[in-house]
Write an enzyme that holds these catalytic residues in place. Structure first.
Site, PDB file in Angstrom:
ATOM      1  N   ARG A  33      47.241  32.190  54.826  1.00 53.27           N
ATOM      2  CA  ARG A  33      47.524  33.552  55.596  1.00 53.27           C
ATOM      3  C   ARG A  33      49.105  33.759  55.708  1.00 53.27           C
ATOM      4  NH1 ARG A  33      43.028  35.381  58.304  1.00 53.27           N
ATOM      5  NH2 ARG A  33      44.479  36.958  59.127  1.00 53.27           N
ATOM      6  N   TRP A  95      53.817  35.390  57.630  1.00 60.17           N
ATOM      7  CA  TRP A  95      54.131  36.012  56.235  1.00 60.17           C
ATOM      8  C   TRP A  95      54.956  37.126  56.876  1.00 60.17           C
ATOM      9  CZ3 TRP A  95      53.112  40.942  54.648  1.00 60.17           C
ATOM     10  CH2 TRP A  95      53.466  41.011  53.117  1.00 60.17           C
ATOM     11  N   GLY A 123      50.226  41.058  62.646  1.00 54.15           N
ATOM     12  CA  GLY A 123      49.951  42.347  62.484  1.00 54.15           C
ATOM     13  C   GLY A 123      51.340  42.918  62.597  1.00 54.15           C
ATOM     14  N   GLU A 555      41.676  41.874  36.253  1.00 56.20           N
ATOM     15  CA  GLU A 555      41.401  40.804  37.118  1.00 56.20           C
ATOM     16  C   GLU A 555      41.964  39.632  36.554  1.00 56.20           C
ATOM     17  OE1 GLU A 555      40.351  38.238  40.318  1.00 56.20           O
ATOM     18  OE2 GLU A 555      40.750  40.556  40.069  1.00 56.20           O
ATOM     19  N   LYS A 559      45.684  37.778  38.221  1.00 57.40           N
ATOM     20  CA  LYS A 559      45.695  36.250  38.497  1.00 57.40           C
ATOM     21  C   LYS A 559      46.896  35.708  37.950  1.00 57.40           C
ATOM     22  CE  LYS A 559      42.915  35.971  41.274  1.00 57.40           C
ATOM     23  NZ  LYS A 559      42.352  37.218  41.439  1.00 57.40           N
ATOM     24  N   GLU A 562      49.782  36.845  39.950  1.00 62.38           N
ATOM     25  CA  GLU A 562      49.820  36.156  41.356  1.00 62.38           C
ATOM     26  C   GLU A 562      50.397  34.900  41.511  1.00 62.38           C
ATOM     27  OE1 GLU A 562      46.473  37.733  44.256  1.00 62.38           O
ATOM     28  OE2 GLU A 562      45.538  36.965  42.294  1.00 62.38           O
ATOM     29  N   HIS A 578      48.197  54.862  22.582  1.00 62.39           N
ATOM     30  CA  HIS A 578      48.774  55.827  23.612  1.00 62.39           C
ATOM     31  C   HIS A 578      49.968  55.100  24.096  1.00 62.39           C
ATOM     32  CE1 HIS A 578      45.742  58.914  22.917  1.00 62.39           C
ATOM     33  NE2 HIS A 578      44.915  57.719  22.937  1.00 62.39           N
TER      34      HIS A 578
END
Length: 682
Positions: A33, A95, A123, A555, A559, A562, A578
């Site tokens: 986290r 974090w 938060g 996706e 990955k 990340e 294009h």
């Protein structure tokens, strides 16, 4: 995005060493986290001149939890053999949102040099600048750049200016919370209220684990209201004091342990008895007894909170023989897909029943459109299944990024059905979008992987994807289980459509064989690792496809971004002419997904355009696709499944590729820089 862990032992003697180990291990379980910095607060007489009682000692450090543990090992001020009959310790892994990662900005934050009040926070406090300005006018000196520091200082200010001497800790916290705006989960510790714990939340997750040798009196904790509002002196009412003993063991000698955490993964090794706090709940532990109260009562509020039994095993959150949680979770996908399907699809008679939607399916069938709302990987799961859902339901399907959906103030109507997709069930943007849609009367459906999460509780109905705990920051098995869950919803919606029966039969047959096909794809791991060895020094990578596989491109590129920090872009092959074609040359790595479906011929044309510009495409194609092999620099052959499920099989090689690229580049796969698993801030 941060991780909170706290431990209170009452009547269970523990040495300082055991307490510290418990706190550190809890943080390590929550490190996904946030891992910029970490800190703990414990009781100890830090020096011989301490005037009274036990002093609260803070230990904070930049970096991962391991660095904090090493710092604690070097402390001489702590008597690790000292035994505590009662003790409350709090811990936090950060974090960073406000202020760079360093020791001063780390949690716990304190009210003053004497550590009268300390707080851990997950938060963002949106009105912290106003609070800070007010407190500075009262001569409070701030040490950090964070939004959190206003909380302990405001707590001290309100405590110092209390009306009476016997005000309770929870009453002080209640007054503090009334001044805060934003999202938060908070745990408070104070020298003025030794061995007491107070926790509260609004918008960020927080749960309490309870462990006792004796049977608990009840699994329903009554909610108490107006702890001090009707009391001139601000102390707890008699009603509150009497009911304060709602939760403790039945034995004459009370012995109970409480664990406060942002996520159940930090608690499960200690107990499976947990209570999920709701927004604006204030939980207090005094004399080993837990109570819950709220400042005011609203229509529809429940009268109590339930103690739940977690259906989770410790081994599910252990790495086992794998190098990283991400690798483990990639290889768990055959099992996680089986768990997602279990009890929901009857392969013998071709029926699909999602129990969480049973009571609302008629209303959903009458809606005017479906809105699929998510962030990141969850958004990609929505994109991946949009075409199949439009076909099966014959309804318009809108796919929205939650943040953009809110920024546009998108029109939502009472006959819309809005799906909110989130692995954690706590994603801040998705949660705010959910409340936006509820306020406009739409039916809301949650698709989450976490029992008791905010989205699962606040939606009208939902689907639990049953993928099992996902620890790696880069989501893998949750994506494929979200994918399958949405397909099952489409099958359930089309059950009475005669024109869809053959199509339904093919998709259900595809679901039955899907776990075995995933196992077959996973055997390509060594081949993909060899491919990664050729590519890991490149700085950029393009992933192209169209139709059902556009989402796979998005996706797969996510990955790679990340965890490898390579620039990677998912491109719709139809858009190649294009603009993106200008990027193609012999040095640019290109991955193309070319499967035998309705877009096959068009993907072949795109591949020829790439090779005509000296591109060397690495092609994910069907077995024995000789036509694609002619133009490919390398091929990865994927077993065939029904077209709308093929995206599950094509995304797994990209998951494996990103893992091997990150390892070869020397990066920590489970803890990518600047990211965290559960995004609980906007």
């Amino acid at each position: 995005m941060c991780g909170i862990f706290a431990y209170l032992n009452y009547g269970v003697p523990q040495t300082q060493k055991v307490i510290l180990e418990t706190l550190i291990k809890g943080l390590q379980r929550l490190e996904y986290r946030g891992y910029d910095s970490a800190g703990i607060a414990v009781d100890e007489r830090c020096n011989k001149d301490q005037a009274f009682g036990s002093h609260i000692c803070l230990f904070r450090n930049r970096g991962k939890v391991k660095a904090l543990a090493e710092k604690l090992d070097e402390q001489v001020s702590l008597d690790i053999n000292k035994e505590f009959e009662i003790h409350f310790g709090i811990a936090h892994t950060r974090w960073a949102t406000h202020g760079v990662p360093n020791e001063v900005n780390s949690h716990p934050h304190r009210s003053d040099e004497n550590n009268e009040f300390v707080v851990v926070h997950n938060g963002i406090i949106t009105n912290y600048k106003d609070l800070r300005k007010f407190l500075e006018s009262k001569n409070y000196v701030f040490e950090s750049e964070t939004d959190t520091e206003v909380i302990p200082k405001l707590t001290k200010y309100l405590y110092d200016n209390r009306e009476g001497e016997d005000i309770g800790f929870s009453a002080v916290v209640e007054r503090v919370v009334q001044q805060l705006e934003g999202a938060f989960a908070l745990v408070f510790k104070s020298r003025h209220f030794p061995d007491e714990a107070v926790a509260t939340r609004r918008g960020s997750p927080l749960l309490i684990g309870i462990r006792s040798k004796n049977r608990l009196f009840t699994d329903q904790i009554p909610i108490l209201y107006q702890a001090y509002n009707n009391n001139k002196n601000g102390h707890l009412s008699k009603t509150h004091e009497i009911k304060h003993k709602d939760l403790n063991g039945t034995g004459e000698e009370k012995s109970v342990e409480f664990y406060f955490a942002s996520d159940a993964s930090a608690i499960i090794e200690h107990t499976n008895q947990v209570m999920f706090l709701e927004d604006d709940d204030i939980a207090a532990v005094v004399d080993g007894c837990l109570s819950i109260h709220r400042a005011k009562r609203s229509v529809g509020d429940l009268a109590s909170r339930t103690v739940h039994t977690l259906q989770m095993e410790l081994q599910q959150i252990m790495k086992g023989n794998y190098k990283a949680f991400m690798q483990k979770e990639i290889f768990e996908q055959p099992e996680s897909i089986v768990n997602t399907l279990r009890g929901r699809v009857n392969f013998e008679d071709g029926t699909v029943m999602l129990g969480g939607l049973r009571d609302h399916i008629k209303e959903i069938k009458r809606c005017r459109r479906l809105l699929l709302i998510g962030c990141g990987t969850s958004y990609h799961a929505a994109v991946a299944t949009r075409q199949a859902l439009e076909e099966l339901t014959d309804l318009p399907v809108m796919v929205e990024l939650a943040s953009d959906f809110l920024d546009r103030s998108t029109p939502v109507f009472r006959d819309d059905v809005c799906f909110f997709i989130s692995q954690s069930g706590e994603t801040a943007d998705s949660l705010m979008a959910l409340r936006y849609c509820k306020n406009r009367g739409a039916l809301t459906v949650g698709i989450t992987n976490t029992v008791g999460s905010s989205i699962s509780r606040e939606t009208d109905c939902g689907i639990h994807i049953n993928a099992g705990p996902e620890i790696g920051v880069a989501s893998t098995k949750a994506y494929t289980s979200q994918f399958v869950s949405l397909i099952m919803f489409g099958l359930m919606m089309s059950e009475d459509r005669i024109s869809m029966q053959k199509r339904r039969k093919d998709i259900i047959a595809g679901l039955q064989f899907l776990p075995d096909l995933i196992k077959e794809v996973l055997t390509l791991d060594e081949k993909i690792e060899q491919l990664a060895k050729e590519m890991f020094q490149h700085k950029s990578l393009l992933v192209m496809g169209r139709g059902y596989h556009y989402a796979t491109c998005l996706e797969g590129a996510l990955k790679i971004k990340e965890i490898t920090y390579m620039h990677s872009e998912g491109i719709l092959a139809g858009e190649l002419k294009h603009g993106p074609l200008a990027l193609i040359d012999k040095l640019m790595p290109v991955i193309m997904i070319v499967m035998r479906d309705s877009s096959y011929t068009k993907c072949q044309n795109a591949m020829q355009q790439v090779t005509a510009r000296q591109g060397r495409p690495i092609v994910l194609c069907a077995k024995n696709d000789e036509e694609s092999k002619k133009f490919a620099y390398r091929t990865i052959e994927i077993p065939h499944s029904v077209d709308c499920l093929q995206g599950i099989l094509t995304v797994i090689p990209l998951q494996l590729l990103s893992f091997h690229l990150a390892v070869l580049r020397g990066y920590d796969v489970d803890f990518p820089r600047n990211l965290a698993k559960s995004v609980t801030v906007e």
